[in-house]
Design a protein around this motif. Structure first.
Motif, PDB file in Angstrom:
ATOM      1  N   VAL A 112       0.801  -1.222   0.305  1.00 25.31           N
ATOM      2  CA  VAL A 112       0.304  -0.772   0.105  1.00 25.31           C
ATOM      3  C   VAL A 112       0.786   1.420   0.476  1.00 25.31           C
ATOM      4  O   VAL A 112       0.847   2.537  -0.671  1.00 25.31           O
ATOM      5  N   LEU A 113       1.569   1.290   0.939  1.00 26.47           N
ATOM      6  CA  LEU A 113       2.736   1.887   0.808  1.00 26.47           C
ATOM      7  C   LEU A 113       3.616   2.573  -0.653  1.00 26.47           C
ATOM      8  O   LEU A 113       3.367   3.702  -0.812  1.00 26.47           O
ATOM      9  N   HIS A 114       3.924   1.683  -1.441  1.00 26.26           N
ATOM     10  CA  HIS A 114       4.830   1.755  -2.090  1.00 26.26           C
ATOM     11  C   HIS A 114       3.963   2.196  -3.618  1.00 26.26           C
ATOM     12  O   HIS A 114       4.390   3.087  -4.607  1.00 26.26           O
ATOM     13  N   ALA A 115       2.254   1.987  -3.476  1.00 25.97           N
ATOM     14  CA  ALA A 115       1.473   1.667  -4.950  1.00 25.97           C
ATOM     15  C   ALA A 115       0.355   3.068  -4.582  1.00 25.97           C
ATOM     16  O   ALA A 115       0.300   3.426  -5.663  1.00 25.97           O
ATOM     17  N   THR A 116       0.925   3.224  -3.566  1.00 26.17           N
ATOM     18  CA  THR A 116      -0.525   4.487  -3.018  1.00 26.17           C
ATOM     19  C   THR A 116       0.499   6.052  -2.849  1.00 26.17           C
ATOM     20  O   THR A 116      -0.580   7.360  -3.010  1.00 26.17           O
ATOM     21  N   VAL A 126       1.796   5.912   8.513  1.00 24.03           N
ATOM     22  CA  VAL A 126       1.411   5.729   9.763  1.00 24.03           C
ATOM     23  C   VAL A 126       0.496   4.827   9.216  1.00 24.03           C
ATOM     24  O   VAL A 126      -0.607   4.131   8.962  1.00 24.03           O
ATOM     25  N   ARG A 127      -0.954   5.808   7.958  1.00 23.30           N
ATOM     26  CA  ARG A 127      -1.952   4.999   7.144  1.00 23.30           C
ATOM     27  C   ARG A 127      -1.808   3.476   6.449  1.00 23.30           C
ATOM     28  O   ARG A 127      -2.438   2.381   6.337  1.00 23.30           O
ATOM     29  N   CYS A 128      -0.245   3.528   5.579  1.00 27.15           N
ATOM     30  CA  CYS A 128      -0.412   1.852   5.686  1.00 27.15           C
ATOM     31  C   CYS A 128       0.303   0.982   6.103  1.00 27.15           C
ATOM     32  O   CYS A 128      -0.523  -0.091   6.238  1.00 27.15           O
ATOM     33  N   SER A 129       0.912   1.227   7.905  1.00 27.90           N
ATOM     34  CA  SER A 129       0.958   0.602   8.137  1.00 27.90           C
ATOM     35  C   SER A 129       0.121  -0.461   9.036  1.00 27.90           C
ATOM     36  O   SER A 129      -0.336  -0.886   9.269  1.00 27.90           O
ATOM     37  N   VAL A 130      -0.995   0.641   9.544  1.00 26.88           N
ATOM     38  CA  VAL A 130      -2.161   0.397   9.938  1.00 26.88           C
ATOM     39  C   VAL A 130      -3.160  -0.110   9.423  1.00 26.88           C
ATOM     40  O   VAL A 130      -3.763  -1.506   9.594  1.00 26.88           O
TER      41      VAL A 130
END
Length: 177
Positions: A44-48, A53-57
């Motif tokens: 999610v972090l790399h795609a978006t 923190v949002r990606c980690s959640v």
């Protein structure tokens, strides 16, 4: 008055041996959860490009769902399931606290220490996951997945026989449906 073996408290070594299988199973489910958590959150972090923190959640939430299945149906399958609503509620509460612990480290390293990049992100996530896992292990085994009460060794044979009849009746009722 002499103590009988039924009244003697198990030694620390005996208690640790008793919990070791549980710890191994918990660790296996936890490792699967870590793979899911890190895989989803990094994807999610790399795609978006969203905030770390949002990606980690998001990764943590997906891992919590996967872990519940593993804990409920493998690690703690023999626990008392009489109140599934209570179990799920407590699981979600303690998982939420664990998620705050885990993602608090990501927030702290990103926004307080200004550590950015994939290595800093994953390192802070790993530290938080370790701390959150310790909290979850003790809270799940203590409050969420309580063991079914065992019949004491000194119970009368009549009580044991009655319990066995109830189990047989329950099984035959299930077989009819």
């Amino acid at each position: 008055m002499t103590k009988t073996s039924a009244h003697r408290r198990p030694s620390l070594l005996q208690r640790l041996r008793g919990v070791s299988g549980e710890v191994v199973k918990f660790a296996i489910v936890g490792l699967v959860g870590i793979v899911v958590n890190f895989g989803v959150s990094n994807a999610v972090l790399h795609a978006t490009g969203w905030a770390p923190v949002r990606c980690s959640v998001i990764g943590t939430i997906v891992a919590i769902a996967a872990n519940y299945v593993g804990y409920r149906y493998w690690v703690y399958r023999d626990s008392d399931a009489a109140s599934r609503r209570r179990e799920i509620t407590l699981f979600l509460i303690f998982s939420g606290i664990g998620m705050l612990i885990e993602n608090g480290t990501v927030w702290f390293s990103t926004y307080t220490l200004a550590l950015t990049g994939p290595v800093a992100y994953n390192a802070s996530k790993m530290v938080g996951t370790g701390l959150g896992t310790l909290f979850r292990f003790f809270s799940y085994r203590t409050w969420v997945f309580k063991a079914m009460p065992e019949l004491a060794e000194h119970e009368s044979p009549a009580v044991v026989a009655q319990a066995e009849r109830i189990l047989v009746d329950d099984r035959s009722q299930l077989a009819k449906h």
